[in-house]
Design a protein around this motif. Structure first.
Motif, PDB file in Angstrom:
ATOM      1  N   PRO A  89      41.557  41.781  30.132  1.00  0.00           N
ATOM      2  CA  PRO A  89      40.815  42.175  31.323  1.00  0.00           C
ATOM      3  C   PRO A  89      39.336  41.819  31.169  1.00  0.00           C
ATOM      4  O   PRO A  89      38.772  41.887  30.085  1.00  0.00           O
ATOM      5  N   SER A  90      38.743  41.439  32.253  1.00  0.00           N
ATOM      6  CA  SER A  90      37.337  41.094  32.265  1.00  0.00           C
ATOM      7  C   SER A  90      36.562  42.260  32.874  1.00  0.00           C
ATOM      8  O   SER A  90      36.914  42.754  33.946  1.00  0.00           O
ATOM      9  N   GLY A 111      40.975  39.743  38.602  1.00  0.00           N
ATOM     10  CA  GLY A 111      42.288  40.243  38.978  1.00  0.00           C
ATOM     11  C   GLY A 111      42.282  40.966  40.300  1.00  0.00           C
ATOM     12  O   GLY A 111      41.285  41.015  41.016  1.00  0.00           O
ATOM     13  N   GLU A 112      43.432  41.545  40.618  1.00  0.00           N
ATOM     14  CA  GLU A 112      43.583  42.202  41.912  1.00  0.00           C
ATOM     15  C   GLU A 112      42.743  43.469  42.037  1.00  0.00           C
ATOM     16  O   GLU A 112      42.463  43.912  43.140  1.00  0.00           O
TER      17      GLU A 112
END
Length: 94
Positions: A8-9, A68-69
């Motif tokens: 994850p960023s 991401g979403e």
């Protein structure tokens, strides 16, 4: 064949007034599991607003999904506030 999992960023930044609803929601989660505190949205919003309006007294940093979403979602916060230390005789982070 190995699977590739994208890490994850995260974006770490100073909180803004527009973050107050998300920060209040995080505090609600925290205070719901703490025995010494009771969630009170009006009080949490008032406290967050005061901190953001007086940066000389403290700061709030947030962690936000940067990809991401769920990009843009505030997922964590940390605050540091200056108090007067009677042990030190001066302001100190609390």
């Amino acid at each position: 064949m190995s699977e590739h999992h994208e890490e994850p960023s995260l974006l770490i930044r100073a909180a803004l007034n527009s973050d107050i609803p998300a920060l209040s929601a995080l505090l609600h989660q925290l205070f719901s599991i703490e025995q010494d505190f009771t969630p009170d949205n009006a009080r949490q919003v008032a406290g967050l607003t005061q901190l953001l309006q007086h940066p000389e007294r403290g700061t709030i940093l947030i962690a936000q999904n940067a990809s991401g979403e769920d990009s843009g979602e505030v997922i964590a916060m940390v605050s540091a506030q200056l108090v007067i230390s009677t042990a030190q005789g001066s302001p100190s982070a609390g």
